[in-house]
Design an enzyme around this catalytic site. Structure first.
Site, mmCIF file in Angstrom:
data_model
loop_
_atom_site.group_PDB
_atom_site.id
_atom_site.type_symbol
_atom_site.label_atom_id
_atom_site.label_comp_id
_atom_site.label_asym_id
_atom_site.label_seq_id
_atom_site.Cartn_x
_atom_site.Cartn_y
_atom_site.Cartn_z
ATOM 1 C CB CYS A 43 -1.930 -19.990 35.826
ATOM 2 S SG CYS A 43 -2.855 -19.064 34.587
ATOM 3 C CB CYS A 57 -5.631 -20.725 35.173
ATOM 4 S SG CYS A 57 -4.298 -20.434 34.027
ATOM 5 C CG ASP A 58 -5.804 -22.148 38.884
ATOM 6 O OD1 ASP A 58 -6.656 -22.620 38.120
ATOM 7 O OD2 ASP A 58 -4.649 -22.590 38.959
#
Ligand code: NAP
Length: 307
Positions: free
Chosen positions: A131, A134-135
């Site tokens: 993701c 997200c990261d």
């Protein structure tokens, strides 16, 4: 007989449980094969509101669960094997037990497709991610790889150039399947390069130390394997909605996502609601999943009042 049974325990399912429990519906939650959902395979979560310093994914999901239990939700570490939504009450089979429900909220999520390497699962959350939203932030000024050749890979690679020094797309064929516009955007980005006809065959690093440090990449034409140093690998080879249980019971789209009515969690069957990544292939975020879990509980409550 239960008023509401919730299948799945990611942000969508547990938020539905909080709302349903506070509405006195005494929900029963079947947590499924991955209790807590996809966030339990990430490390830091920095984009969930309310945690200015970030929080670990598994810890966040523990808090969701405790909050649901606090208001009376019952959570079971069980997996639903079979459902029968053809008549009311709806029936759910767990091993040799049968449960009945007046309404069901499905929040079984989706799973990111992975290569299936042992080293990949060992390093997931420690340099390997599925993701970018997200990261990506954790990869400032780093050199990273993105695997895949579809729209997701183009989108994630382009997004990651906001942070990374360089992004290399590793694709198994000599052409992308992504739409022309997304390909052009990625290929015209000076930070992005492509390794065609290539696949990652091994990953190296210690999750307890620096995390991912290098990968072996095989050229599928020559067969040659070369080791490359890298700080991160983002898997973008698609997602699979966890909807096998609901085939022939509910309307699914061609990719297997449960179809819900616009701006709602109402499925093709009255009394059955779907929330989170099982019906959302666009945003796929914990906060949007939680939001739709809330919607599902409110819609289930209204449905039960009306019946
Ligand atoms: P996808 O279109 O199925 O593409 C998956 C890619 O991963 C393909 O290039 C495939 O290679 C590769 N792949 C699959 N399994 C692999 C493996 N085991 N090893 C190496 N490579 C592998 O999935 P997606 O990109 O996630 O897109 C899913 C859907 O969402 C699509 O309909 C897409 O258009 C849509 N989407 C749209 C947007 C947008 O418009 N903004 C953004 C993201 C996604 P091959 O090509 O060789 O099969």
């Amino acid at each position: 007989m239960h008023k509401v049974i919730i299948i799945g325990s990611g942000p969508a399912g547990l938020t539905a449980a909080i709302y349903a429990a506070r509405a006195n519906l005494k929900p029963l939650v079947f947590e499924g094969v991955q209790p807590g959902g996809q966030l339990t395979i990430t490390t830091d979560v920095e984009n969930y509101p309310g945690f200015p310093k970030g929080i670990l994914g598994p810890e966040l999901m523990d808090k969701f669960r405790k909050q649901a239990q606090e208001f009376g939700a019952e959570t079971l570490f069980e997996n639903v094997d079979k459902v029968d939504f053809s008549s009311k009450p709806f029936k759910l089979h767990v091993g040799d037990k049968e449960y009945e429900a007046e309404s069901v909220i499905i929040s079984t999520g989706a799973s990111a497709k992975l290569l299936g390497l042992e080293s990949e699962s060992k390093l997931m959350g420690f340099g390997v991610s599925a993701c970018a939203t997200c990261d990506g932030f954790f990869f400032k000024e780093k050199d990273i790889l993105v695997v895949g050749g579809g729209d997701s890979a183009m989108e994630e690679a382009t997004y990651l150039t906001k942070f990374a020094s360089s992004v290399t797309i590793v694709h198994r064929r000599d052409e992308f399947r992504a739409s022309k516009i997304m390909q052009d955007r990625a290929l015209n980005n000076p930070k992005i390069s492509v390794m065609w006809n290539s696949e990652i065959v091994e990953m190296y690093g210690d999750p307890k130390d620096k995390g991912l440090e290098s990968v072996d990449i095989r050229n599928l034409q020559s067969g040659e394997i070369v080791r490359h140093n890298t700080d991160g690998v983002f898997m973008a080879i698609g997602h699979k909605p966890n909807s096998d249980l609901f085939k022939n019971q509910l309307s699914l789209n061609e990719s297997g996502y449960i179809i819900t009515e616009a701006d709602s969690t109402v499925t093709s069957k009255k009394g059955i609601f779907a929330a989170g990544d099982i019906q959302d292939f666009t945003y796929k975020q914990a906060i949007t999943a939680a939001g739709s879990g809330c919607m599902a509980a409110i819609e289930a409550e209204r449905f039960l009042e009306g019946h």
